[in-house]
Design a protein around this motif. Structure first.
Motif, PDB file in Angstrom:
ATOM      1  N   ILE A  22      33.845 -21.084  36.777  1.00 15.85           N
ATOM      2  CA  ILE A  22      34.212 -20.965  38.218  1.00 15.85           C
ATOM      3  C   ILE A  22      33.482 -19.808  38.589  1.00 15.85           C
ATOM      4  CG2 ILE A  22      35.737 -20.314  39.925  1.00 15.85           C
ATOM      5  CD1 ILE A  22      37.807 -22.181  38.262  1.00 15.85           C
ATOM      6  N   VAL A  23      33.505 -18.537  37.717  1.00 12.02           N
ATOM      7  CA  VAL A  23      32.821 -17.387  38.309  1.00 12.02           C
ATOM      8  C   VAL A  23      31.318 -17.581  38.406  1.00 12.02           C
ATOM      9  CG1 VAL A  23      32.045 -15.051  37.284  1.00 12.02           C
ATOM     10  CG2 VAL A  23      34.604 -15.500  37.218  1.00 12.02           C
ATOM     11  N   MET A  24      30.812 -18.350  37.320  1.00  9.33           N
ATOM     12  CA  MET A  24      29.366 -18.678  37.681  1.00  9.33           C
ATOM     13  C   MET A  24      28.908 -19.582  38.866  1.00  9.33           C
ATOM     14  SD  MET A  24      28.501 -19.727  33.552  1.00  9.33           S
ATOM     15  CE  MET A  24      28.532 -18.733  32.241  1.00  9.33           C
ATOM     16  N   LEU A  25      29.766 -20.507  39.242  1.00  6.59           N
ATOM     17  CA  LEU A  25      29.665 -21.283  40.351  1.00  6.59           C
ATOM     18  C   LEU A  25      29.698 -20.380  41.658  1.00  6.59           C
ATOM     19  CD1 LEU A  25      31.524 -24.425  39.537  1.00  6.59           C
ATOM     20  CD2 LEU A  25      29.008 -24.402  39.836  1.00  6.59           C
ATOM     21  N   GLY A  29      26.613 -19.794  44.078  1.00  6.51           N
ATOM     22  CA  GLY A  29      26.645 -20.091  45.676  1.00  6.51           C
ATOM     23  C   GLY A  29      26.474 -18.616  46.439  1.00  6.51           C
ATOM     24  N   ILE A  30      26.757 -17.668  46.033  1.00  3.56           N
ATOM     25  CA  ILE A  30      26.480 -16.356  46.548  1.00  3.56           C
ATOM     26  C   ILE A  30      24.706 -16.235  46.548  1.00  3.56           C
ATOM     27  CG2 ILE A  30      26.260 -13.842  46.453  1.00  3.56           C
ATOM     28  CD1 ILE A  30      29.265 -14.187  45.159  1.00  3.56           C
ATOM     29  N   SER A  31      24.183 -16.308  45.225  1.00  2.00           N
ATOM     30  CA  SER A  31      22.617 -16.397  45.127  1.00  2.00           C
ATOM     31  C   SER A  31      21.962 -17.290  46.052  1.00  2.00           C
ATOM     32  CB  SER A  31      22.459 -16.816  43.797  1.00  2.00           C
ATOM     33  OG  SER A  31      21.152 -16.663  43.559  1.00  2.00           O
ATOM     34  N   TRP A  35      19.677 -15.919  49.037  1.00  2.00           N
ATOM     35  CA  TRP A  35      18.060 -16.365  49.141  1.00  2.00           C
ATOM     36  C   TRP A  35      17.896 -16.791  50.715  1.00  2.00           C
ATOM     37  CZ3 TRP A  35      14.098 -14.683  46.960  1.00  2.00           C
ATOM     38  CH2 TRP A  35      14.167 -13.746  45.656  1.00  2.00           C
ATOM     39  N   THR A  36      18.738 -17.806  50.926  1.00  2.00           N
ATOM     40  CA  THR A  36      18.524 -18.465  52.174  1.00  2.00           C
ATOM     41  C   THR A  36      18.618 -17.278  53.278  1.00  2.00           C
ATOM     42  OG1 THR A  36      19.898 -20.368  51.714  1.00  2.00           O
ATOM     43  CG2 THR A  36      19.480 -19.766  53.848  1.00  2.00           C
TER      44      THR A  36
END
Length: 226
Positions: A22-25, A29-31, A35-36
């Motif tokens: 979950i932390v990785m997901l 999402g933040i990444s 980048w967007t």
């Protein structure tokens, strides 16, 4: 399955505990959002710089400010950039006060100055949009990744209680998958911090150009009002 396959990044992510996944997901999402925002803000700042240079050239080349102002008023899209809108706000207020209080130079200049400052502040708010998210992503992501790392290491050491003999091979996969969370956190944070610092500097330069233009334009209006 070979030891190398078991220790691959994909294998570590898939075999991580639910909380670490979950932390990785969340970090992924933040990444993606970061980048967007980086690309969008980069394009918008580059376009704003181009429009600023173009309007400055038009302003100093065209001696008839009234004609330039009417041209901006006739531009239905008004896609001339922030500096053009600042100029239009100041010129419009100057002409309005001159009709209401002819001969009152101080009132004309004060009204124009206030209008341009208000317009400049609105433009700066628009330019700075998205920067707070980059700042938050850069500062929070490493701690989110660290939380996943700490949790994964805790699970690895708790698992040692169920084995007769503690070996490096027993804890290495758990520690490795936990460290992946930190790596993803850094991957999300570093570009956001670099982009934030660069864009903040470029926006400050644009703000200085806006302020310089405002003072120069007021000097021109002062000469014309006499």
């Amino acid at each position: 399955m070979s030891a190398h396959a078991d220790m691959s990044i994909l294998s570590l992510v898939l075999n991580a505990s639910v909380l670490v996944q979950i932390v990785m997901l969340v970090l992924l999402g933040i990444s993606v959002a970061s980048w967007t925002g980086i690309f969008r803000k980069g394009f918008s700042i580059r376009e704003e710089k181009k429009l600023t240079v173009a309007f400055e050239d038009a302003f100093w080349t065209d001696g008839d400010l009234g004609a330039l102002y009417r041209e901006l008023q006739d531009d239905s899209n008004h896609q001339r950039g922030a500096l053009a809108r600042i100029f239009a706000a100041g010129m419009g207020e100057f002409l309005k006060v001159r009709q209401q209080k002819p001969g009152d130079v101080a009132a004309m200049l004060d009204g124009s100055r206030r209008a341009m400052r208000a317009s400049s502040q609105r433009e700066m708010d628009s330019l700075e949009g998205g920067l707070p998210f980059l700042a938050s992503a850069g500062s929070v992501s490493p701690y989110i990744g660290l939380f996943g790392t700490v949790w994964g290491i805790m699970n690895s050491f708790r698992g040692l209680a169920n084995v007769q003999q503690a070996t490096l091979a027993a804890v290495a996969p758990g520690i490795a998958e936990a460290l992946v969370a930190t790596a993803i956190g850094l991957f999300a944070a570093i570009p956001a911090v670099v982009a934030y610092n660069r864009y903040a500097t470029e926006i400050d330069r644009l703000a200085n150009r806006f302020d310089t233009f405002t003072e120069e334009f007021l000097n021109i209006l002062q000469r014309q009002a006499r």
